[in-house]
Design an enzyme around this catalytic site. Structure first.
Site, PDB file in Angstrom:
ATOM      1  N   ASP A   1       9.998   0.342   4.250  1.00 52.78           N
ATOM      2  CA  ASP A   1       9.202   1.559   4.311  1.00 52.78           C
ATOM      3  C   ASP A   1       9.950   2.660   5.049  1.00 52.78           C
ATOM      4  O   ASP A   1      11.030   2.444   5.612  1.00 52.78           O
ATOM      5  CB  ASP A   1       7.862   1.282   5.006  1.00 52.78           C
TER       6      ASP A   1
ATOM      7  N   ASP B   1      -3.568  -5.088  13.015  1.00 49.81           N
ATOM      8  CA  ASP B   1      -4.686  -5.014  12.069  1.00 49.81           C
ATOM      9  C   ASP B   1      -4.389  -5.743  10.771  1.00 49.81           C
ATOM     10  O   ASP B   1      -5.112  -5.609   9.786  1.00 49.81           O
ATOM     11  CB  ASP B   1      -5.062  -3.562  11.777  1.00 49.81           C
TER      12      ASP B   1
END
Length: 258
Positions: free
Chosen positions: A66, A135
């Site tokens: 990314d 998360d």
């Protein structure tokens, strides 16, 4: 999914062993490279082996996961800059052998499609290194991401921006709000996935990854559907695993299985 509970100090060498074995049988292997804190011990171990003449990346290629949108490649927090510092500059990849998505591209959708095509044209990723967010995100696939998603632009959650502020001098406002990331569907095409997590802060995410229901609320759980995943965690990251005793037993006895 194989779960290995071990010391943080030993994780780097265990993953480096897998990468060395891959390069021994396939010198032109394609590696998926993660940034962040989780893979640093892996990169240290690989760099040490290259320095000792025991390993070479001269024919290998790599793709990063990314990139932040809007950060130039020379920005100290650009993942292109980070992977160069953490690994590429310390080993012997050929010039241009490691590619990252361009977060400054004028047409980000076109860049995303081009990135997926480049991975496919390289023959696909042989071994993908991953970390996991608190998360449950992998790469920058935040909760709610499509489990079949491809490389695309994503909006970062405030939790992820807070977690990453430490790389921006503690200033959460300096962390970009958008990124260009490989999708979950893209990641799932890698032939072997190695996920590393350390510290108590990752314990809940690791629990869901390994033992929870597959859900877009915890994106990493899609890895339960992959045929070859290795999860390496330290005791703190393993502290929420209900079947930790079995994972230790299975790992201790895996050499008995032909």
């Amino acid at each position: 999914m194989e779960v290995i509970i071990t010391s943080e100090e030993s994780i780097g060498d265990l993953v480096a062993d897998d990468i060395a074995a891959l390069l021994a049988r396939k010198p032109d292997a394609v590696l998926g490279l993660a940034t962040g804190s989780s893979p640093l011990r892996i990169y240290d171990a690989l760099a040490a082996r290259v320095a000792a003449g025991a390993l070479s990346f001269s024919q290998a290629r790599g793709f990063t996961l990314d990139e932040y949108v809007g950060l130039s490649s020379g920005h100290p927090c650009s993942y292109r800059t980070v992977i160069d510092a953490d690994l590429v500059s310390r080993v012997d990849f050929a010039d241009g052998a490691v590619r990252a998505p361009d977060g400054t591209a004028g047409d980000l959708a076109m860049e995303a499609g081009s990135y997926d095509r480049a991975i496919a044209e390289a023959g696909g990723v042989d071994l993908q290194i991953l970390g996991i967010g608190t998360d449950g995100h992998i790469a920058f696939n935040e909760p709610g991401s499509s489990l079949a998603s491809r490389t695309r632009v994503k909006t970062l959650t405030e939790q992820t921006r807070r977690d990453n502020a430490r790389f921006f001098g503690g200033d959460v406002d300096a962390v970009p709000r958008h990124c260009l990331t490989q999708g979950l569907g893209t990641i799932m095409e890698a032939r072997h996935i190695v996920l590393v997590a350390t510290g108590k802060g990752k314990a809940e995410a690791v629990h869901h990854l390994v033992e929870g229901a597959v859900s877009a609320l915890w994106p990493a759980t899609i890895l339960q559907h992959h045929p070859h995943v290795t999860v390496l965690v330290d005791e703190a990251a393993a502290s929420r695993l209900q079947l930790a005793g079995y994972y230790r037993y299975a790992y201790a006895n895996r050499s008995a299985v032909s």
